[in-house]
Design a protein around this motif. Sequence first.
Motif, PDB file in Angstrom:
ATOM      1  N   LYS A 235      16.507   9.999   9.398  1.00 20.83           N
ATOM      2  CA  LYS A 235      15.783   9.269   8.361  1.00 20.83           C
ATOM      3  C   LYS A 235      16.054   7.780   8.494  1.00 20.83           C
ATOM      4  O   LYS A 235      17.154   7.388   8.885  1.00 20.83           O
ATOM      5  N   PHE A 236      15.069   6.991   8.172  1.00 19.19           N
ATOM      6  CA  PHE A 236      15.308   5.555   8.111  1.00 19.19           C
ATOM      7  C   PHE A 236      14.357   4.946   7.084  1.00 19.19           C
ATOM      8  O   PHE A 236      13.309   5.526   6.766  1.00 19.19           O
ATOM      9  N   ASP A 237      14.755   3.819   6.563  1.00 20.25           N
ATOM     10  CA  ASP A 237      13.925   3.125   5.581  1.00 20.25           C
ATOM     11  C   ASP A 237      13.182   1.979   6.265  1.00 20.25           C
ATOM     12  O   ASP A 237      13.763   1.234   7.048  1.00 20.25           O
ATOM     13  N   CYS A 239      10.636  -1.319   5.342  1.00 18.69           N
ATOM     14  CA  CYS A 239      10.122  -2.123   4.241  1.00 18.69           C
ATOM     15  C   CYS A 239       8.918  -2.947   4.735  1.00 18.69           C
ATOM     16  O   CYS A 239       9.028  -3.662   5.730  1.00 18.69           O
ATOM     17  N   PHE A 240       7.789  -2.792   4.100  1.00 11.91           N
ATOM     18  CA  PHE A 240       6.601  -3.574   4.449  1.00 11.91           C
ATOM     19  C   PHE A 240       6.424  -4.682   3.420  1.00 11.91           C
ATOM     20  O   PHE A 240       6.378  -4.403   2.223  1.00 11.91           O
ATOM     21  N   GLN A 241       6.323  -5.920   3.888  1.00 16.81           N
ATOM     22  CA  GLN A 241       6.143  -7.032   2.966  1.00 16.81           C
ATOM     23  C   GLN A 241       4.763  -7.644   3.177  1.00 16.81           C
ATOM     24  O   GLN A 241       4.388  -7.958   4.307  1.00 16.81           O
ATOM     25  N   GLY A 242       4.048  -7.781   2.109  1.00  9.80           N
ATOM     26  CA  GLY A 242       2.700  -8.324   2.227  1.00  9.80           C
ATOM     27  C   GLY A 242       2.590  -9.741   1.684  1.00  9.80           C
ATOM     28  O   GLY A 242       3.605 -10.378   1.380  1.00  9.80           O
ATOM     29  N   LYS A 243       1.364 -10.190   1.621  1.00 11.97           N
ATOM     30  CA  LYS A 243       1.105 -11.535   1.084  1.00 11.97           C
ATOM     31  C   LYS A 243      -0.150 -11.439   0.240  1.00 11.97           C
ATOM     32  O   LYS A 243      -1.194 -10.984   0.740  1.00 11.97           O
ATOM     33  N   PRO A 244      -0.086 -11.839  -1.039  1.00 11.54           N
ATOM     34  CA  PRO A 244      -1.268 -11.677  -1.892  1.00 11.54           C
ATOM     35  C   PRO A 244      -2.356 -12.702  -1.574  1.00 11.54           C
ATOM     36  O   PRO A 244      -2.065 -13.808  -1.129  1.00 11.54           O
ATOM     37  N   ALA A 245      -3.583 -12.284  -1.807  1.00 17.26           N
ATOM     38  CA  ALA A 245      -4.719 -13.201  -1.649  1.00 17.26           C
ATOM     39  C   ALA A 245      -5.831 -12.707  -2.570  1.00 17.26           C
ATOM     40  O   ALA A 245      -5.877 -11.527  -2.913  1.00 17.26           O
ATOM     41  N   HIS A 246      -6.682 -13.560  -2.971  1.00 17.45           N
ATOM     42  CA  HIS A 246      -7.756 -13.166  -3.880  1.00 17.45           C
ATOM     43  C   HIS A 246      -8.779 -12.303  -3.150  1.00 17.45           C
ATOM     44  O   HIS A 246      -9.281 -12.671  -2.083  1.00 17.45           O
ATOM     45  N   LEU A 259      -1.812  -1.248   3.209  1.00 15.64           N
ATOM     46  CA  LEU A 259      -2.616  -0.847   4.366  1.00 15.64           C
ATOM     47  C   LEU A 259      -1.726  -0.681   5.604  1.00 15.64           C
ATOM     48  O   LEU A 259      -1.869   0.273   6.381  1.00 15.64           O
ATOM     49  N   ALA A 260      -0.786  -1.617   5.751  1.00 18.18           N
ATOM     50  CA  ALA A 260       0.128  -1.547   6.908  1.00 18.18           C
ATOM     51  C   ALA A 260       0.971  -0.278   6.839  1.00 18.18           C
ATOM     52  O   ALA A 260       1.159   0.421   7.842  1.00 18.18           O
ATOM     53  N   ALA A 261       1.455   0.037   5.629  1.00 11.52           N
ATOM     54  CA  ALA A 261       2.293   1.238   5.480  1.00 11.52           C
ATOM     55  C   ALA A 261       1.481   2.497   5.775  1.00 11.52           C
ATOM     56  O   ALA A 261       1.949   3.412   6.465  1.00 11.52           O
ATOM     57  N   ALA A 262       0.237   2.524   5.263  1.00 15.12           N
ATOM     58  CA  ALA A 262      -0.603   3.702   5.489  1.00 15.12           C
ATOM     59  C   ALA A 262      -0.908   3.878   6.973  1.00 15.12           C
ATOM     60  O   ALA A 262      -0.856   4.990   7.513  1.00 15.12           O
ATOM     61  N   ALA A 263      -1.187   2.760   7.647  1.00 11.60           N
ATOM     62  CA  ALA A 263      -1.481   2.829   9.084  1.00 11.60           C
ATOM     63  C   ALA A 263      -0.246   3.295   9.852  1.00 11.60           C
ATOM     64  O   ALA A 263      -0.345   4.077  10.805  1.00 11.60           O
ATOM     65  N   ALA A 264       0.924   2.812   9.401  1.00  7.93           N
ATOM     66  CA  ALA A 264       2.169   3.206  10.090  1.00  7.93           C
ATOM     67  C   ALA A 264       2.414   4.704   9.942  1.00  7.93           C
ATOM     68  O   ALA A 264       2.820   5.376  10.895  1.00  7.93           O
ATOM     69  N   VAL A 265       2.161   5.218   8.734  1.00  6.03           N
ATOM     70  CA  VAL A 265       2.365   6.657   8.518  1.00  6.03           C
ATOM     71  C   VAL A 265       1.491   7.465   9.470  1.00  6.03           C
ATOM     72  O   VAL A 265       1.952   8.384  10.153  1.00  6.03           O
ATOM     73  N   LEU A 266       0.229   7.095   9.536  1.00  8.27           N
ATOM     74  CA  LEU A 266      -0.696   7.853  10.401  1.00  8.27           C
ATOM     75  C   LEU A 266      -0.272   7.763  11.863  1.00  8.27           C
ATOM     76  O   LEU A 266      -0.308   8.751  12.596  1.00  8.27           O
TER      77      LEU A 266
END
Length: 285
Positions: A235-237, A239-246, A259-266
């Motif tokens: 197991k490992f953790d 962390c995905f960090q994003g940047k907000p935009a309008h 989106l990055a986390a979902a893509a990584a899972v797939l």
Amino acid sequence: METLQQTIIRAAEAMQEELTARRRDFHAYPELGWCEMRTSSLIARRLTELGYEVLTGPAVCRDEARMGLPDRQTLEQAYRQAEQQGADPEFLPAARGGFTGVIGILRCGEGPTAALRFDIDALPVSECPDGEHRPTREGFASRSAGVMHACGHDGHAAIGLGTAELLMRLRDRLHGTVKLIFQPAEEGVRGAKSIVEAGHLDGVDYVLGGHMGGAPDTPAPSIGVGSGNTLATTKFDVCFQGKPAHAGFCPELGKNAMLAAAAAVLNLYASPGTGPRPPRSMWAS
Ligand SMILES: [Zn+2]
């Protein structure tokens, strides 16, 4: 004189009935990781009867290294249930608070130290209630709702106790030290770390572990003997960090962590290979 192999086979055959009964008893009272209090108490009882040096409770696992420990209330419920389900009253208190697992040590003078690992926990799975299901039909189905030995660790615990008896009988023909490690919380890859960090593998020359299982194309009942080619998990953790935009004015300036986390899972699921299996010659009916 009888060879060592003949002695082992004869002794193992003589234990068949007893070990089946033990396996069925463990099967009827499955316990989840860090809650294997009844199981641990009975293992400790048997190892003590056999003459082993026995470690229980906090001597087995390093407290802070117990991964995925259930909350205090769950552990206390498990303790009460173990009391009601026939735990050994002498050894049960050592397991209170999730200090499960047992180590039996047999010292036979100078020589290497070998450790044998047997895992003892069950899974949060409901056992099939169908009357044709053999454990139901023969009266040893799980008596704990939603918990079942679905991974065969009831068999591992029984095999461990059978091995303990055999080794004790053969002690005059052994050199070195044997450690029988009845490990808690194997499911979820949680229990081994605390045993390692408690120092029980320091100075150990060999570690042997096993797992019951079946191959899809072999008739049941079959026994497979082999080594290697079994995948491990860890197991490992991340962390995905994003940047907000309008979303309306400048979505292209954002970095979408979800989106990055979902893509990584797939994409991670593209990784597990279909590694080589033990050759068929290792399986025998
Ligand atoms: Zn397993």
